[in-house]
Design an enzyme around this catalytic site. Structure first.
Site, short mmCIF file in Angstrom:
data_model
loop_
_atom_site.label_atom_id
_atom_site.label_comp_id
_atom_site.label_asym_id
_atom_site.label_seq_id
_atom_site.Cartn_x
_atom_site.Cartn_y
_atom_site.Cartn_z
N GLY A 275 7.04 3.16 -0.42
CA GLY A 275 6.22 2.19 -1.13
C GLY A 275 6.80 1.84 -2.49
O GLY A 275 6.85 0.66 -2.88
N TYR B 227 -0.91 10.73 15.27
CA TYR B 227 -0.05 9.83 14.51
C TYR B 227 0.65 8.84 15.44
O TYR B 227 0.65 7.63 15.19
CB TYR B 227 0.98 10.64 13.73
N THR C 186 0.84 -1.19 0.00
CA THR C 186 0.00 0.00 0.00
C THR C 186 0.88 1.25 0.00
O THR C 186 1.97 1.27 0.54
CB THR C 186 -0.94 0.04 1.22
N ALA D 7 2.22 3.43 -2.68
CA ALA D 7 3.34 3.72 -3.59
C ALA D 7 2.90 4.87 -4.48
O ALA D 7 2.25 4.67 -5.50
CB ALA D 7 3.69 2.49 -4.41
N SER D 8 3.22 6.08 -4.07
CA SER D 8 2.60 7.25 -4.68
C SER D 8 3.56 8.26 -5.29
O SER D 8 3.11 9.27 -5.83
CB SER D 8 1.73 7.97 -3.64
N SER D 9 4.87 8.02 -5.20
CA SER D 9 5.80 8.95 -5.83
C SER D 9 7.12 8.24 -6.07
O SER D 9 7.40 7.20 -5.45
CB SER D 9 6.03 10.19 -4.96
N SER E 133 6.80 3.67 13.50
CA SER E 133 7.73 4.81 13.47
C SER E 133 8.45 5.01 14.80
O SER E 133 8.77 6.14 15.16
CB SER E 133 6.97 6.10 13.10
N ASP F 137 9.17 7.67 -2.58
CA ASP F 137 8.64 7.18 -1.31
C ASP F 137 9.00 5.73 -1.04
O ASP F 137 9.53 5.02 -1.91
CB ASP F 137 7.12 7.42 -1.20
#
Length: 247
Positions: A18, A158, A9, A11-13, A145, A16
């Site tokens: 992902g 967060y 889940t 993977a947008s750039s 994190s 990043d």
């Protein structure tokens, strides 16, 4: 030849985690299915083509993971396009800055929907699907994190929602061990991806004794190991792969 299928889940750039995970697992011969959100549509097509050129199958799916039925939609699509996944990487996350003065119900709900509900339901959908298949093993890797290592003031929602992933990971690992599904979480530490500015880099760099800040490729390497058959004896662990980062 039936290759293992990995679901990743977020993977947008190009920069990043992902995306780095998709590339690493594809290079190791896994078929890839990744999710992204609307703004990344052009990048998703580019990444699909890049991975297909490696020689594995690749498919992607645009979805808002904050939707209550998102997990079911994702699994319906991956089964339709590639088959039953044997590897799940819960990488997508939602994050805003908030403190005791600004925290409210909407902020909490936004974080909960992606960081907890989506992650937890994707895990259970994955396990149920694998149990009903003839596949012999599975891997779940969740992303944290370092919430159990140090406080995160100014990021209350967060920290709370990502911290819950550690507890869920440990408990789910015990349930799924009889199915030969391992469940682990990785804390990659501060990673130089889409969120990091020059000011943040300057502040963080002295805290890395190896003289550099972590990269998405660093995270992808540990995840690729946990996703492999070689990691069959590792489960229920929160692995801090931070390059010695000093808080």
């Amino acid at each position: 030849m039936n290759r293992p299928i990995a679901l990743i889940t977020g993977a947008s750039s190009p920069r990043d985690m992902g995306t780095a995970i998709c590339r690493k697992l594809a290079a190791q011969g896994l078929d890839i299915f990744f999710t992204y959100w609307q703004a990344a549509a052009d990048w998703a097509q580019t990444l699909e083509q890049e991975i297909a050129e490696i020689g594995v199958r690749c498919s992607s799916y645009c979805i808002d993971l904050s939707a209550a039925d998102a997990a079911g939609q994702v699994y319906e699509e991956i089964r339709r396009t590639l088959g039953t996944p044997t590897v799940l990487i819960n990488n997508a996350a939602y994050s805003t800055n908030d403190n005791y003065m600004t925290l409210n119900a909407q902020t909490l709900d936004n974080h909960y929907a992606v960081n907890m509900r989506s992650t937890f339901l994707l895990c259970t959908e994955f396990a149920r699907g694998l149990e009903q298949s003839d596949l012999a093993w599975g891997r779940i890797i969740n992303m944290t994190s370092g919430q159990d290592l140090a406080p995160m003031p100014g990021e209350l929602a967060y920290a709370a929602t990502k911290g819950a992933i550690s507890a869920f990971t440990r408990s789910l690992s015990r349930e799924l061990a009889p199915l030969h599904i391992t469940v682990n979480a990785v804390n990659p530490g501060p990673t130089d991806s889409t969120w990091m500015t020059d000011d943040i880099r300057s502040f963080l760099l002295p805290q890395f004794p190896m003289g550099r800040i972590g990269t998405p490729d660093d995270a992808a390497r540990i995840i690729a190991f946990l996703a492999s058959e070689e990691a069959q004896w590792i489960t229920g662990q929160i692995i801090h792969s931070e390059g010695g980062f000093a808080r």
